[in-house]
Design an enzyme around this catalytic site. Structure first.
Site, PDB file in Angstrom:
ATOM      1  N   LYS A   1     134.956  12.214 106.524  1.00  0.00           N
ATOM      2  CA  LYS A   1     136.296  11.698 106.861  1.00  0.00           C
ATOM      3  C   LYS A   1     136.620  12.152 108.275  1.00  0.00           C
ATOM      4  O   LYS A   1     137.455  13.036 108.487  1.00  0.00           O
ATOM      5  CB  LYS A   1     137.308  12.325 105.898  1.00  0.00           C
ATOM      6  CG  LYS A   1     137.877  11.392 104.864  1.00  0.00           C
ATOM      7  CD  LYS A   1     139.025  12.074 104.161  1.00  0.00           C
ATOM      8  CE  LYS A   1     139.168  11.514 102.782  1.00  0.00           C
ATOM      9  NZ  LYS A   1     140.259  12.184 102.046  1.00  0.00           N
TER      10      LYS A   1
ATOM     11  N   PHE B   1     142.413   8.955  99.586  1.00  0.00           N
ATOM     12  CA  PHE B   1     141.916   9.933  98.631  1.00  0.00           C
ATOM     13  C   PHE B   1     140.815   9.302  97.784  1.00  0.00           C
ATOM     14  O   PHE B   1     141.045   8.356  97.035  1.00  0.00           O
ATOM     15  CB  PHE B   1     143.019  10.527  97.750  1.00  0.00           C
ATOM     16  CG  PHE B   1     142.547  11.792  97.113  1.00  0.00           C
ATOM     17  CD1 PHE B   1     142.674  13.006  97.781  1.00  0.00           C
ATOM     18  CD2 PHE B   1     141.902  11.773  95.885  1.00  0.00           C
ATOM     19  CE1 PHE B   1     142.177  14.182  97.231  1.00  0.00           C
ATOM     20  CE2 PHE B   1     141.393  12.952  95.330  1.00  0.00           C
ATOM     21  CZ  PHE B   1     141.542  14.143  95.999  1.00  0.00           C
TER      22      PHE B   1
ATOM     23  N   ASP C   1     136.244  16.898 105.290  1.00  0.00           N
ATOM     24  CA  ASP C   1     137.566  16.363 105.604  1.00  0.00           C
ATOM     25  C   ASP C   1     138.060  17.039 106.887  1.00  0.00           C
ATOM     26  O   ASP C   1     137.659  16.638 107.974  1.00  0.00           O
ATOM     27  CB  ASP C   1     138.441  16.632 104.371  1.00  0.00           C
ATOM     28  CG  ASP C   1     139.831  16.061 104.471  1.00  0.00           C
ATOM     29  OD1 ASP C   1     140.026  15.060 105.171  1.00  0.00           O
ATOM     30  OD2 ASP C   1     140.752  16.613 103.831  1.00  0.00           O
TER      31      ASP C   1
ATOM     32  N   ASP D   1     136.326  14.806  93.008  1.00  0.00           N
ATOM     33  CA  ASP D   1     137.298  14.868  91.923  1.00  0.00           C
ATOM     34  C   ASP D   1     138.737  14.730  92.408  1.00  0.00           C
ATOM     35  O   ASP D   1     139.040  14.932  93.583  1.00  0.00           O
ATOM     36  CB  ASP D   1     137.203  16.211  91.203  1.00  0.00           C
ATOM     37  CG  ASP D   1     137.844  17.344  92.015  1.00  0.00           C
ATOM     38  OD1 ASP D   1     137.408  17.549  93.166  1.00  0.00           O
ATOM     39  OD2 ASP D   1     138.800  17.967  91.524  1.00  0.00           O
TER      40      ASP D   1
ATOM     41  N   LYS E   1     131.621  21.755  93.479  1.00  0.00           N
ATOM     42  CA  LYS E   1     130.851  20.916  92.601  1.00  0.00           C
ATOM     43  C   LYS E   1     130.644  19.532  93.186  1.00  0.00           C
ATOM     44  O   LYS E   1     129.978  18.697  92.577  1.00  0.00           O
ATOM     45  CB  LYS E   1     131.588  20.771  91.259  1.00  0.00           C
ATOM     46  CG  LYS E   1     131.937  22.093  90.628  1.00  0.00           C
ATOM     47  CD  LYS E   1     132.880  21.871  89.404  1.00  0.00           C
ATOM     48  CE  LYS E   1     133.430  23.196  88.945  1.00  0.00           C
ATOM     49  NZ  LYS E   1     134.825  23.146  88.590  1.00  0.00           N
TER      50      LYS E   1
ATOM     51  N   ARG F   1     134.667  12.878  88.644  1.00  0.00           N
ATOM     52  CA  ARG F   1     133.409  13.223  89.333  1.00  0.00           C
ATOM     53  C   ARG F   1     132.235  12.386  88.846  1.00  0.00           C
ATOM     54  O   ARG F   1     131.270  12.166  89.566  1.00  0.00           O
ATOM     55  CB  ARG F   1     133.047  14.695  89.081  1.00  0.00           C
ATOM     56  CG  ARG F   1     133.962  15.693  89.752  1.00  0.00           C
ATOM     57  CD  ARG F   1     133.298  17.074  89.715  1.00  0.00           C
ATOM     58  NE  ARG F   1     134.245  18.161  89.922  1.00  0.00           N
ATOM     59  CZ  ARG F   1     134.629  18.599  91.111  1.00  0.00           C
ATOM     60  NH1 ARG F   1     134.171  18.027  92.208  1.00  0.00           N
ATOM     61  NH2 ARG F   1     135.485  19.598  91.230  1.00  0.00           N
TER      62      ARG F   1
HETATM   63  P1  IMP Z   1     137.935  20.316 104.237  1.00  0.00           P
HETATM   64  O1  IMP Z   1     137.828  21.816 104.199  1.00  0.00           O
HETATM   65  O2  IMP Z   1     139.311  19.857 104.671  1.00  0.00           O
HETATM   66  O3  IMP Z   1     136.840  19.647 105.009  1.00  0.00           O
HETATM   67  O4  IMP Z   1     137.925  19.831 102.766  1.00  0.00           O
HETATM   68  C1  IMP Z   1     136.824  19.750 102.060  1.00  0.00           C
HETATM   69  C2  IMP Z   1     137.165  19.698 100.603  1.00  0.00           C
HETATM   70  O5  IMP Z   1     138.383  19.014 100.297  1.00  0.00           O
HETATM   71  C3  IMP Z   1     136.090  18.901  99.963  1.00  0.00           C
HETATM   72  O6  IMP Z   1     134.991  19.719  99.666  1.00  0.00           O
HETATM   73  C4  IMP Z   1     136.794  18.353  98.754  1.00  0.00           C
HETATM   74  O7  IMP Z   1     136.775  19.313  97.732  1.00  0.00           O
HETATM   75  C5  IMP Z   1     138.229  18.160  99.199  1.00  0.00           C
HETATM   76  N1  IMP Z   1     138.497  16.767  99.611  1.00  0.00           N
HETATM   77  C6  IMP Z   1     138.794  16.315 100.831  1.00  0.00           C
HETATM   78  N2  IMP Z   1     139.011  15.002 100.829  1.00  0.00           N
HETATM   79  C7  IMP Z   1     138.823  14.595  99.557  1.00  0.00           C
HETATM   80  C8  IMP Z   1     138.891  13.318  98.903  1.00  0.00           C
HETATM   81  O8  IMP Z   1     139.162  12.255  99.489  1.00  0.00           O
HETATM   82  N3  IMP Z   1     138.642  13.319  97.576  1.00  0.00           N
HETATM   83  C9  IMP Z   1     138.314  14.434  96.875  1.00  0.00           C
HETATM   84  N4  IMP Z   1     138.252  15.647  97.441  1.00  0.00           N
HETATM   85  C10 IMP Z   1     138.504  15.718  98.773  1.00  0.00           C
HETATM   86 MG    MG Z   2     138.328  18.931  94.674  1.00  0.00          MG
END
Ligand code: IMP
Ligand code: MG
Length: 185
Positions: free
Chosen positions: A133, A154, A105, A161, A45, A167
């Site tokens: 990030k 964060f 991330d 969220d 979302k 959100r």
């Molecule tokens: P990744 O697979 O590690 O790139 O993570 C992606 C998912 O982690 C994103 O789509 C978010 O749902 C969550 N996420 C990563 N960092 C944050 C943050 O700082 N705030 C909120 N959600 C995050």
């Molecule tokens: Mg999340």
């Protein structure tokens, strides 16, 4: 000015800055996809506020679809495995697809999605991410359209969220460590 709700220690990107950047991004996308009617695929979302503001600034025809997944990374799992909980409604074979993400991330989620979508043989597939990030990246993800680089904190708001809350904030804020605790994501 809105008061900061409980738990927000800092407004990192305010509403006006977001709006200005979105106009620029929309211009880049409109130029890159002139006369191509791309399909914007939003990752639910986290994409919702970003995508809805972005598409309103585009001056090309676009279609929209959405995909949702449960990421085992959400539970701090090591594998980056994910499961699609709501798939696309449309067929993307031969389409110019833009994957629209709220935040990238480690890159595991986007990496999984890119592999999954690529297997459906789109004509082209590129990533548009509101926040990047990049210092946390494990899986290399080429980001064609990026809103902002983000620090390793964060972040919530503008679609992002913490436990499904925050959100709806119209800005990106930093959530306090007291709230995130150890079990951050
Ligand atoms: P990744 O697979 O590690 O790139 O993570 C992606 C998912 O982690 C994103 O789509 C978010 O749902 C969550 N996420 C990563 N960092 C944050 C943050 O700082 N705030 C909120 N959600 C995050
Ligand atoms: Mg999340």
């Amino acid at each position: 000015m809105n008061d900061k709700p409980n738990g927000i220690v800092e407004v990192l990107i305010d509403r006006e800055t977001i709006g200005q950047r979105i106009v620029e991004l929309a211009r880049e996308i409109s130029t890159a996809y002139r006369e191509r009617a791309p399909l914007m695929v939003g990752v639910l979302k986290g994409c919702v506020l970003f995508m809805s503001d972005l598409v309103r600034e585009l001056d090309i025809p676009v279609e929209m679809d959405f995909i949702s997944l449960m990421s085992y990374a959400d539970m701090r799992g090591p594998s980056g495995a994910a499961r699609i909980t709501k798939d696309l409604d449309c067929v993307i074979e031969g389409r110019d697809v833009i994957l629209v993400e709220g935040i990238i991330d480690t890159g595991m989620t986007a990496g999984y999605l890119l592999r999954n979508l690529e297997a459906r043989r789109p004509r082209s597939l590129r990533v548009c991410a509101f926040l990047d990030k990049e210092v946390r990246r494990i899986v290399r993800i080429p980001i064609a359209f990026r809103g902002f680089k983000a620090p390793d904190r964060f972040l919530v708001g503008y679609g992002l969220d913490f436990r499904q809350l925050y959100r709806n904030l119209p800005y990106v804020g930093v959530l306090s460590d007291e709230i995130t605790g150890l079990n951050r994501r």
